[in-house]
Design an enzyme around this catalytic site. Structure first.
Site, PDB file in Angstrom:
ATOM      1  CE1 TYR A  71      -3.035  -3.020   0.291  1.00  0.00           C
ATOM      2  CE2 TYR A  71      -3.584  -2.368   2.521  1.00  0.00           C
ATOM      3  CZ  TYR A  71      -3.757  -3.213   1.440  1.00  0.00           C
ATOM      4  OH  TYR A  71      -4.661  -4.248   1.532  1.00  0.00           O
TER       5      TYR A  71
ATOM      6  CG  HIS B 125      -0.995  -8.653  -0.474  1.00  0.00           C
ATOM      7  ND1 HIS B 125      -0.547  -7.359  -0.381  1.00  0.00           N
ATOM      8  CD2 HIS B 125      -2.335  -8.540  -0.634  1.00  0.00           C
ATOM      9  CE1 HIS B 125      -1.557  -6.525  -0.481  1.00  0.00           C
ATOM     10  NE2 HIS B 125      -2.648  -7.209  -0.641  1.00  0.00           N
TER      11      HIS B 125
END
Length: 282
Positions: A52, A111
């Protein structure tokens, strides 16, 4: 208040998502204020990732949580697939810990699947849990076949959660993955639980049924969608909210109970899948 249990911790069923937070310097003060307001209103879970903003989200979270006791928060971060190897994961984890200004993560997620053998990734995650750098590990964007493969690995059943896209307009996981996780007492973390309003073409916030139920409860369509997501057992929703008012709205959904008739109406508007569907991923 609805709750979910992850790694033996009972947590409020709505946490804080941070995807895209920290990307715009001029917005960071508002974003920090929104996170702090949500913590003061009872939120414990904050979900972030090294991906992010190339770490900017983790930096923002560190600033936001400074006034609070670390032990009262549940921090989640994620390792990118290209870093999920024996050679590179230690560097990624330590960098995330440094950006977050903490010495441990409550949950560290893989992820999404990449080219590193799954057994190698899971072995590393378990190693860091044994070291105490993470309290638990999990996965993200895993479908049923991925979970079944994971479960056969030596440490596979130690997985603490799976994080997938799930909302009223994206119910594919209900056909086989969600029942499998419920059977194995494995929590689901739902990202994009309010679907950004019209993501995946659902146009959820404009649907007459959603609008009617929202009006009946005197809440927003987003709150109805969030309440629907956490109406299912053992699900943690992590909506992103960059404005303090959005954080207040999210909290209200924790105590919003939809009736059997309202849930049936939403099912009719957005039916559950009748066959296996590809996993939705953003």
């Amino acid at each position: 208040m609805k709750t979910v249990t992850i790694n033996h911790q009972v947590l409020p069923a709505i946490g804080i998502g941070t995807w895209h937070l920290g990307d715009q310097p001029q917005q960071q003060a508002k974003e920090i204020a929104a996170i702090r307001l949500r913590i003061e209103m009872g939120a414990q879970v904050i979900d972030t990732a090294e991906m992010y903003g190339n770490g900017r989200s983790e930096h923002l979270v560190a600033q936001a949580i400074k006034p609070y006791s670390r032990q009262k928060l549940f921090l989640i971060s994620k390792v990118l697939p290209q870093n999920a190897s024996h050679k590179r994961m230690a560097h990624s984890l330590k960098a995330s810990l440094q950006r977050l200004q903490t010495d441990y993560l409550d949950l560290y997620l893989y992820h999404w699947r990449g080219h590193v053998p799954l057994a190698e990734t899971i072995s590393e995650l378990q190693h860091f849990q044994d070291q105490g750098l993470i309290r638990a590990w999990g996965v993200s964007n895993f479908d049923l076949s991925d979970m079944q493969e994971l479960w056969q690995l030596p440490h596979g059943p130690n997985v603490a959660a799976n994080e997938d896209l799930y909302n009223l307009g994206s119910r594919g996981i209900e056909y086989s993955l969600l029942p499998w996780q419920q059977q194995h007492h494995l929590p689901m973390i739902a990202y994009s639980p309010v679907s950004n309003g019209d993501q995946l073409g659902a146009h959820l916030t404009q649907h007459p049924t959603v609008l009617q139920i929202a009006q009946q409860h005197q809440v927003s369509p987003y709150q109805i969608m969030l309440a629907w997501t956490i109406s299912h057992p053992n699900i943690l929703a992590i909506p992103k909210a960059s404005q303090p008012q959005h954080m207040k709205d999210n909290l209200a959904a924790l105590n919003l109970n939809l009736s059997t008739a309202e849930l049936a109406a939403l099912d009719q508007a957005y039916p559950a899948p009748q066959h296996k569907e590809p996993l939705d991923i953003l």
